[in-house]
Motif scaffolding. Structure first.
Motif, mmCIF file in Angstrom:
data_model
loop_
_atom_site.group_PDB
_atom_site.id
_atom_site.type_symbol
_atom_site.label_atom_id
_atom_site.label_comp_id
_atom_site.label_asym_id
_atom_site.label_seq_id
_atom_site.Cartn_x
_atom_site.Cartn_y
_atom_site.Cartn_z
ATOM 1 N N SER A 260 0.822 -1.212 0.000
ATOM 2 C CA SER A 260 0.000 0.000 0.000
ATOM 3 C C SER A 260 0.858 1.264 0.000
ATOM 4 O O SER A 260 0.374 2.336 -0.343
ATOM 5 C CB SER A 260 -0.980 -0.006 1.177
ATOM 6 N N ASN A 261 2.128 1.141 0.318
ATOM 7 C CA ASN A 261 3.020 2.314 0.268
ATOM 8 C C ASN A 261 3.705 2.483 -1.083
ATOM 9 O O ASN A 261 4.732 3.142 -1.172
ATOM 10 C CB ASN A 261 4.087 2.204 1.361
ATOM 11 N N TYR A 262 3.137 1.909 -2.143
ATOM 12 C CA TYR A 262 3.839 1.979 -3.434
ATOM 13 C C TYR A 262 3.976 3.400 -3.950
ATOM 14 O O TYR A 262 4.851 3.685 -4.773
ATOM 15 C CB TYR A 262 3.159 1.072 -4.478
ATOM 16 N N LEU A 263 3.125 4.329 -3.481
ATOM 17 C CA LEU A 263 3.246 5.709 -3.979
ATOM 18 C C LEU A 263 4.505 6.396 -3.467
ATOM 19 O O LEU A 263 4.874 7.465 -3.965
ATOM 20 C CB LEU A 263 1.996 6.514 -3.620
ATOM 21 N N SER A 264 5.158 5.764 -2.514
ATOM 22 C CA SER A 264 6.466 6.251 -2.107
ATOM 23 C C SER A 264 7.453 6.189 -3.286
ATOM 24 O O SER A 264 8.428 6.942 -3.331
ATOM 25 C CB SER A 264 6.911 5.415 -0.915
ATOM 26 N N LEU A 265 7.200 5.318 -4.255
ATOM 27 C CA LEU A 265 8.028 5.284 -5.469
ATOM 28 C C LEU A 265 7.985 6.632 -6.179
ATOM 29 O O LEU A 265 8.963 7.074 -6.790
ATOM 30 C CB LEU A 265 7.533 4.204 -6.434
ATOM 31 N N LEU A 266 6.826 7.267 -6.126
ATOM 32 C CA LEU A 266 6.655 8.565 -6.790
ATOM 33 C C LEU A 266 7.379 9.653 -5.986
ATOM 34 O O LEU A 266 8.234 10.362 -6.518
ATOM 35 C CB LEU A 266 5.153 8.835 -6.904
ATOM 36 N N VAL A 267 7.058 9.712 -4.704
ATOM 37 C CA VAL A 267 7.629 10.772 -3.874
ATOM 38 C C VAL A 267 9.149 10.681 -3.858
ATOM 39 O O VAL A 267 9.848 11.696 -3.898
ATOM 40 C CB VAL A 267 7.054 10.678 -2.440
ATOM 41 N N ARG A 268 9.691 9.462 -3.825
ATOM 42 C CA ARG A 268 11.139 9.284 -3.739
ATOM 43 C C ARG A 268 11.785 9.038 -5.099
ATOM 44 O O ARG A 268 12.964 8.684 -5.170
ATOM 45 C CB ARG A 268 11.486 8.111 -2.801
ATOM 46 N N ARG A 269 11.025 9.167 -6.176
ATOM 47 C CA ARG A 269 11.580 8.939 -7.536
ATOM 48 C C ARG A 269 12.311 7.596 -7.572
ATOM 49 O O ARG A 269 13.481 7.508 -7.981
ATOM 50 C CB ARG A 269 12.589 10.015 -7.923
ATOM 51 N N GLY B 274 8.375 5.618 -10.125
ATOM 52 C CA GLY B 274 7.697 6.882 -9.899
ATOM 53 C C GLY B 274 8.585 8.046 -10.296
ATOM 54 O O GLY B 274 9.797 7.900 -10.459
ATOM 55 N N PHE B 275 7.970 9.200 -10.473
ATOM 56 C CA PHE B 275 8.758 10.390 -10.814
ATOM 57 C C PHE B 275 7.978 11.634 -10.402
ATOM 58 O O PHE B 275 6.777 11.582 -10.151
ATOM 59 C CB PHE B 275 9.084 10.414 -12.308
ATOM 60 N N VAL B 276 8.702 12.726 -10.334
ATOM 61 C CA VAL B 276 8.107 14.030 -10.056
ATOM 62 C C VAL B 276 8.650 14.954 -11.140
ATOM 63 O O VAL B 276 9.858 15.029 -11.362
ATOM 64 C CB VAL B 276 8.482 14.513 -8.637
ATOM 65 N N VAL B 277 7.759 15.606 -11.838
ATOM 66 C CA VAL B 277 8.149 16.325 -13.056
ATOM 67 C C VAL B 277 9.160 17.437 -12.788
ATOM 68 O O VAL B 277 9.996 17.740 -13.643
ATOM 69 C CB VAL B 277 6.890 16.850 -13.796
#
Lengths: 335, 335
Positions: A260-269, B274-277
């Motif tokens: 459920s913490n997979y969005l940490s991939l986004l925040v941490r690139r 994940g990424f941040v633009v």
């Protein structure tokens, strides 16, 4: 009794944990080697977490073991008769020969063991699939760099114990997650890990905050579930999460629990990447040679958990694996 | 009434869906530009899914909007007074000026709009953050190659509609997932997608099997939840899953639902990243120029959903976004 070959066959597709009645203990006539073949007597059988996946009837990286088929397993056999140009009686050979006493093979996918390099069982562990899995998973998929912080789960297992030690060879800070104080003591006292977290008695998320103050650069996951989630919550920027396995989920009767913490991939690139070691087969030889060098140097300590018995002990030994009762590579030695 | 600046401020941290009472409709005196500053009147306010994340008090890629602070938003302002060396009265400027009628800025992080290239609102969409997000997410993180199969969720939204069209420019097969027959018709009839899946009326997993017979090479995820799981079940070997957002989860009051099919990353040797633009800011200019060329050529059609009103309409307009009531880039034009 010569002339018979005792085998463990898959009798039923397990639901949840594998039960004794999912196996058939069978006997077949021992085959004679044909032209270009050799016959061998099984000496060591490998037990691996991946086996659970092979029992399910669904698409994966290998076809499932068929009902009524001999259970797939890596093993070491001693050649007892040979019409094969490369093998002689007495040679030790490693291959995927299955859980049975006697084998006949044309030699494809097999490797001769050099007992001067390491004991035969090590060809099922540090110099075999678990070793190659640790090596390529950490260095290629994980793209490990010197000085990084590495966390590995299932750290006292065949793959995990090598991942941590390879990371130490590469100059990294290493934290292992394992179940129970004995395993944790092994990691720090014997295998050179910088820290160990006992997931049975500690709050893993809190312990990761303590031991990884600057976050996790490479997380090597063998277990999935809550521990994967805890690691995702602690990723450093541009972290790599290597998905090697998910032993906590293999026996799940309902749906696998996703992180459920997979969005940490986004925040941490960060990235999460899976792999199958077979894809690196062309490079096994060089990797095994490097690994053998580290073992010879004493930079890597090989941990093996050898159960002595017969093929009939395979089902109970496999249960040990899923209950976390082994330390290091679990092997059944046929005596 | 000149001299006052109407603002939308965050009054309370939303639990679940953002409610009207989470906002304060406030007035402040309009400030005068100081040395090196300019003043401007807001013309267009951007509404973006990422806004939901900015309202939660937890660590992320940007600090949360503080209670009592003007809501963060990208906007286009018209310069009304200037002591700034680069800006003159009448210039249109894009920046992160917040949801308010009047702004004062020292010009940092702002860009002058060239109305001969595109209408001002497009600088909040295809030539702004959503455009850059689609461009770098697909081409850099997704590492798209010609001839691949691309699936994008939230396909009728600001980012998704551009992801699909950029993939078409790059010679790929493109399948969009969106909610409702009108959005799906837009994708195939107007934007050149090869197929569209209506997640409200279709079995997404089955539809992906139909439309992606050879699997998905790049899955660009804006939504998370069940649709992410369906896409994971259909990955091609060495697929890339680009995590851009998770609009299905942003208003979740309980834990985010993790992708239970994540082990497909292992079987398919795939990665999820994940990424941040903002990390690509140094390359925005070149990317926007390329995008402007595609728009001028007619290879990319810009879809904008413009709501005309006042800053007081911001809360209701933001609700439209989370209810999927917009098509393309949602913008509030102040009239």
């Amino acid at each position: 009794m010569p002339g018979t070959n005792r085998q463990i066959r898959l009798a039923a597709r397990p639901v949840g944990e594998v039960k004794p009645e999912d196996w058939e203990h069978a006997e077949a006539p021992a085959a004679e080697p044909g032209e270009g073949e050799f016959a061998g007597r099984t000496r060591f059988v490998s037990l691996d977490p991946a086996m659970r996946g092979w029992l399910d009837d669904r698409p994966s990286y290998l076809p499932p073991v068929g009902l009524g088929e001999v259970m797939r397993a890596g093993s070491v056999v001693e050649v007892t008769a040979s019409n094969h140009p490369r093998y002689q009686v007495g040679d030790l050979v490693v291959g995927t020969f299955g859980v049975q006493e006697q084998v006949v093979s044309d030699g494809r996918g097999t490797v001769r063991i050099d007992a001067s390099v390491a004991p035969p069982s090590t060809y099922l562990g540090a110099l075999g699939m678990p070793g190659m899995t640790a090596y390529f998973g950490l260095l290629e998929v994980g793209a490990l760099k010197e000085g990084e912080t590495v966390v590995v789960s299932g750290a006292a297992g065949a793959v995990g114990s090598l991942v941590g030690q390879i990371a130490k060879v590469k100059g990294c800070r290493v934290v292992g997650i394992a179940g129970g104080p004995e395993k944790c003591a092994l990691l720090t006292d014997e295998l050179g890990f910088d820290a160990a977290i006992d997931y049975r008695s500690e709050d893993v998320r809190k312990a990761l905050r303590t031991h990884c103050p600057d976050g996790i650069d490479v997380y090597f996951d063998n277990v999935g579930g809550d521990i994967l989630d805890a690691a995702l919550a602690r990723l450093a920027m541009h972290a790599r999460v290597v998905i090697c396995g998910a032993i906590s989920q293999y026996n799940a009767e309902s749906k696998v629990t996703g992180p459920s913490n997979y969005l940490s991939l986004l925040v941490r690139r960060a990235r999460m990447e899976g792999f199958v070691v077979f894809d690196y087969a062309a490079r096994y030889k060089a990797a095994a040679a490097e690994m053998a060098g580290w073992i010879a140097d004493g930079r890597i300590t090989v941990k093996e958990h050898v159960v002595r018995g017969t093929v009939d002990d395979f089902p109970a030994t496999l249960q040990m694996l899923f209950r976390g009762e082994n330390v290091g590579k679990l092997v059944l030695e046929l005596v």
